[in-house]
Design a protein around this motif. Sequence first.
Motif, short mmCIF file in Angstrom:
data_model
loop_
_atom_site.label_atom_id
_atom_site.label_comp_id
_atom_site.label_asym_id
_atom_site.label_seq_id
_atom_site.Cartn_x
_atom_site.Cartn_y
_atom_site.Cartn_z
N TRP A 1 22.58 -0.05 73.41
CA TRP A 1 23.85 -0.13 72.68
C TRP A 1 23.91 -1.37 71.80
N LYS A 2 23.32 -2.45 72.26
CA LYS A 2 23.39 -3.71 71.51
C LYS A 2 22.63 -3.65 70.20
N TYR A 3 21.74 -2.67 70.05
CA TYR A 3 20.96 -2.55 68.82
C TYR A 3 21.66 -1.70 67.75
N LEU A 4 22.74 -1.00 68.13
CA LEU A 4 23.44 -0.17 67.16
C LEU A 4 24.16 -1.04 66.14
N PRO A 5 24.19 -0.64 64.86
CA PRO A 5 24.99 -1.38 63.86
C PRO A 5 26.44 -1.43 64.28
N LYS A 6 27.14 -2.50 63.93
CA LYS A 6 28.51 -2.69 64.41
C LYS A 6 29.44 -1.56 64.01
N ASP A 7 29.30 -1.04 62.80
CA ASP A 7 30.23 0.02 62.38
C ASP A 7 30.05 1.27 63.23
N VAL A 8 28.80 1.63 63.52
CA VAL A 8 28.53 2.80 64.35
C VAL A 8 29.00 2.56 65.78
N LYS A 9 28.68 1.38 66.27
CA LYS A 9 29.02 1.03 67.64
C LYS A 9 30.54 1.04 67.86
N MET A 10 31.27 0.37 66.99
CA MET A 10 32.71 0.23 67.19
C MET A 10 33.44 1.56 66.99
N ARG A 11 32.94 2.39 66.09
CA ARG A 11 33.56 3.71 65.92
C ARG A 11 33.38 4.54 67.19
N ALA A 12 32.17 4.52 67.74
CA ALA A 12 31.91 5.26 68.98
C ALA A 12 32.74 4.68 70.12
N GLU A 13 32.83 3.37 70.21
CA GLU A 13 33.63 2.72 71.25
C GLU A 13 35.09 3.13 71.15
N ASN A 14 35.60 3.19 69.93
CA ASN A 14 36.99 3.56 69.73
C ASN A 14 37.24 5.00 70.19
N MET A 15 36.28 5.89 69.91
CA MET A 15 36.41 7.28 70.38
C MET A 15 36.42 7.34 71.90
N ILE A 16 35.49 6.59 72.52
CA ILE A 16 35.39 6.60 73.98
C ILE A 16 36.66 6.07 74.62
N ILE A 17 37.14 4.94 74.13
CA ILE A 17 38.35 4.32 74.70
C ILE A 17 39.57 5.22 74.49
N SER A 18 39.64 5.87 73.33
CA SER A 18 40.77 6.78 73.06
C SER A 18 40.79 7.93 74.07
N GLU A 19 39.62 8.45 74.40
CA GLU A 19 39.53 9.53 75.39
C GLU A 19 39.80 9.01 76.80
N LEU A 20 39.33 7.82 77.08
CA LEU A 20 39.58 7.21 78.39
C LEU A 20 41.08 7.05 78.63
#
Length: 379
Positions: free
Chosen positions: A232-251
């Motif tokens: 996960w730490k190797y993903l570009p920030k824009d990709v990472k944060m977009r995915a994180e936002n989706m995950i947190i929204s579902e959580l």
Amino acid sequence: MEEKLFNGFKLTEELSQIVSHKIIQEQYTDAIKDAFLFLTGYIREISGEDGDGVGLVGKVFGGKTPSVKLSKFQTESEKSVHEGIQSILRGLYQAFRNPRNHDYHSDDRDTCLRIIVVIDTMYKYLKENIQSYSMDDVIDSVLDPFFVCSEVYADSLVSNIPLPNRFEAFITIINEISKDNLDKIKYFIEALYRVFDAELIESAAEFVANKLRGKTPSETEAYLYLLQDDMWKYLPKDVKMRAENMIISELKIGEIYSGLLKHQFGKWAAKFGEHFEMKDDLREAILNRLDKSWYSQDYISRFYLQVLPKLFNDEKDIQEITRGIAYAAMSNKAREFRKELLGVVSEYPQEWKSSMRKSIELRIYEDESYGNSLLEKLK
């Protein structure tokens, strides 16, 4: 000019360009050394291996499943020819290269030409006989209906792929993802991860990142299934944060109601949350779910109870999360949550256990029997 130089024998153009001028200048020993450097470079190039001399030859062509094969390597005859070429290469390095690297030599023209012709013959043989590896073979082996979902089997498949082709194999298989073959692909991809160095792991993460751009949660899930947690730490920030936002929204809306799991995409922070950019938002979402109903609390117990110590690290955070756990277990008495908690609390770090004991003791009056069971496991 070249044929005259080698008494009518025509060297391959690549080697001729390297040694001819040294021979013309009568630097015969240097010409031999340069020819060996050329051969060594070629073996490294086709194999992706480091090393030198006999050790390199053994690493590339040796063993029951050599990384570079000079035939289909199936019949005894094919294996015998392969082993013979390996022996010749070993002998060349031992008899002609090593002595010139370790001691002073002054070779005459005849010796120089004879050795270089042998080196050129081996180079030409390797170039013409190395087995190319088709990506169709990779696809067929992984999507084979009789693929065995085991590490041993997947590792064996990967060992048959030459080193220079393994990252291409990764890309090829990632492009074949579907729900029907995801488990097979996961075993194969994880076998590749085991042989990738840090640089290739990072490249793999970057390739997957490009697949994640603009995807919906359902489209993203298959790729998250194949990523290792620390990638996960190797993903570009824009990709990472977009995915994180989706995950947190579902959580934030995840529940387990009468055994039915809702919004399962929210579970992925259990795998990757330790490396989130949006870790504060993740912690807030988890605390919020612990403060709600059985349904949200059981969702947290299903996916997060075991990994919470990785997500809540400092003293204030630990106090907050252990209070939330105590509320769900002691006050709200979420059934699945309580069962899961009894199974994991003994594995919590000491700092967590200390905070948990205080939180449980404050609520012991709400369920003395269950509270004492927890306290016993927190000793």
